[in-house]
Structures are given as structure tokens and as C-alpha cells.
Design a protein around this motif. Sequence first.
Motif, mmCIF file in Angstrom:
data_model
loop_
_atom_site.group_PDB
_atom_site.id
_atom_site.type_symbol
_atom_site.label_atom_id
_atom_site.label_comp_id
_atom_site.label_asym_id
_atom_site.label_seq_id
_atom_site.Cartn_x
_atom_site.Cartn_y
_atom_site.Cartn_z
ATOM 1 N N GLN A 1 0.816 -1.202 0.000
ATOM 2 C CA GLN A 1 0.000 0.000 0.000
ATOM 3 C C GLN A 1 0.854 1.259 0.000
ATOM 4 N N GLN A 2 2.149 1.116 0.232
ATOM 5 C CA GLN A 2 3.025 2.286 0.269
ATOM 6 C C GLN A 2 3.176 2.853 -1.130
ATOM 7 N N PRO A 3 2.984 4.167 -1.291
ATOM 8 C CA PRO A 3 3.173 4.765 -2.611
ATOM 9 C C PRO A 3 4.644 4.727 -3.005
ATOM 10 N N VAL A 4 4.858 4.814 -4.296
ATOM 11 C CA VAL A 4 6.212 4.781 -4.836
ATOM 12 C C VAL A 4 6.586 6.161 -5.340
ATOM 13 N N GLN A 5 7.704 6.680 -4.846
ATOM 14 C CA GLN A 5 8.168 7.989 -5.277
ATOM 15 C C GLN A 5 9.351 7.838 -6.218
ATOM 16 N N SER A 6 9.422 8.784 -7.155
ATOM 17 C CA SER A 6 10.576 8.830 -8.037
ATOM 18 C C SER A 6 10.844 10.277 -8.422
ATOM 19 N N PRO A 7 12.106 10.645 -8.605
ATOM 20 C CA PRO A 7 13.279 9.819 -8.334
ATOM 21 C C PRO A 7 13.551 9.710 -6.836
ATOM 22 N N GLN A 8 14.524 8.919 -6.470
ATOM 23 C CA GLN A 8 14.886 8.783 -5.055
ATOM 24 C C GLN A 8 15.704 9.969 -4.587
ATOM 25 N N SER A 71 0.434 11.484 -8.462
ATOM 26 C CA SER A 71 0.556 12.893 -8.150
ATOM 27 C C SER A 71 1.987 13.328 -8.459
ATOM 28 N N SER A 72 2.122 14.584 -8.827
ATOM 29 C CA SER A 72 3.445 15.127 -9.092
ATOM 30 C C SER A 72 3.606 16.449 -8.364
ATOM 31 N N GLN A 102 8.747 6.497 0.284
ATOM 32 C CA GLN A 102 10.092 6.427 0.860
ATOM 33 C C GLN A 102 10.826 7.761 0.836
ATOM 34 N N GLY A 103 10.281 8.728 0.121
ATOM 35 C CA GLY A 103 10.890 10.046 0.113
ATOM 36 C C GLY A 103 11.806 10.282 -1.076
ATOM 37 N N THR A 104 11.931 11.550 -1.432
ATOM 38 C CA THR A 104 12.845 11.997 -2.483
ATOM 39 C C THR A 104 13.751 13.056 -1.883
ATOM 40 N N ARG A 105 15.049 12.779 -1.910
ATOM 41 C CA ARG A 105 15.997 13.725 -1.328
ATOM 42 C C ARG A 105 16.384 14.754 -2.380
ATOM 43 N N LEU A 106 16.093 16.012 -2.096
ATOM 44 C CA LEU A 106 16.394 17.104 -3.020
ATOM 45 C C LEU A 106 17.530 17.942 -2.459
ATOM 46 N N THR A 107 18.577 18.090 -3.252
ATOM 47 C CA THR A 107 19.724 18.916 -2.868
ATOM 48 C C THR A 107 19.839 20.059 -3.858
ATOM 49 N N ILE A 108 19.844 21.272 -3.338
ATOM 50 C CA ILE A 108 19.991 22.457 -4.167
ATOM 51 C C ILE A 108 21.358 23.064 -3.883
ATOM 52 N N ASN A 109 22.171 23.173 -4.906
ATOM 53 C CA ASN A 109 23.497 23.770 -4.764
ATOM 54 C C ASN A 109 23.509 25.183 -5.320
#
Lengths: 110, 112
Positions: A1-8, A71-72, A102-109
Amino acid sequence: QQPVQSPQAVILREGEDAVINCSSSKALYSVHWYRQKHGEAPVFLMILLKGGEQKGHDKISASFNEKKQQSSLYLTASQLSYSGTYFCGTDIQGAQKLVFGQGTRLTINP
Amino acid sequence: DSGVTQTPKHLITATGQRVTLRCSPRSGDLSVYWYQQSLDQGLQFLIQYYNGEERAKGNILERFSAQQFPDLHSELNLSSLELGDSALYFCASSVRVSGELFFGEGSRLTVL
């Protein structure tokens, strides 16, 4: 039942755009989006209810396609403050519980 | 400050022990959720209460139990603790079921 996120994970330069996707195998009543910075609690961004709506505030917006159960989250002209892990939470019809991807890790440089 | 209070913030205990985590929801919120977040992992849904009644269960172990009291605060009881139970436990509250969640700062449990 856990949704799938992309990208990781996503790494961007300041000012670039990003899209984070969330999909479910079950019919959804609503989709939530939250952002969690390192060492902090998740913070609510927005809720989208079934009906195919799109929401947004500032330069962060989201869409919900209930037919595709997807969803996006759209982040435009990203700022350093947008860094963090983004979670989508899905409320499956009838389940009355919010299950997160599971989450998407976003890094902004700079 | 989300308005959700969790105590204790940090807890170190030994395997086999039992601990109780406490959560006070925002004023007026009837729904309380518990989530477990292991190191660099996602948020695993444990259990949800609404106005004192259990509404939904997730992958909550039998060694874990929870309740919501008449004053709406909630407690999560973890017993026979194992090393793998070490995690950050979040409580969140909302006005209604599946509404916007406000998260507490979490209780970090370390089992040695």
C-alpha cells in the motif's frame, strides 16, 4: 500500500526546476506532500483531493490524477531553502490512514 | 512550533526494556497519528486515533501498543525492546481524519 516515489534523489543548481512523482496501486482519496529538513520534523506543503485538482503556493505546485492514481510535485526556480526530503502521503479510499512513500531527497546547490 | 508536544525528546534504554512515549496534540485536534522513522528511512505508519478511538493500524508490532486518552493526549508503549526498535518516533495531529498533519519534534529512542 506504500506509494512509490521517483526519483529517489535529485541534485540541482539554484534556479533549476524539479519534478517529484508519486504513484499508488490503489484508488486514492487524497494525496499529501510534506518536506522534511535534516534533523527536523516533516512540514506540510499541500493536500490534493480526488477530482484532479492542481494546487500551488509560491513556486511549489502539485497535480493529482486520480484515474492514474498519481501525483506530481513541481518546484520551479528552486531556492536553497527547498533542500530536504520530500514525502508524498496517500490516503487510500476507505483506509483512513496516511501512508508515506520512501521520500525523495532534493539537494539544491548554489 | 507545530503545537504538537512530544516527550521525551531523547531516550536511551537497554534491550528487553519497556518505554512510553507521550504526545500532546494541537489544541482542538482530535486525530493523533504515530510514525516510526529509522535512520535515513521513510515514515512508517504505526497507528491512528480519532477522539479516543483507534481508527487505523499500520505495521505496528505486537510488542507496541498505543492509546488516546479522554484529554486527547496519546501514549505509545514499546515493550521487549530490540536493537532494531531504535528510531525517531513522530506523533502528528490533525483536526480531522486524513487532514493536514502537524508533526511534533519526535522522540529519539536508542536501544543499546
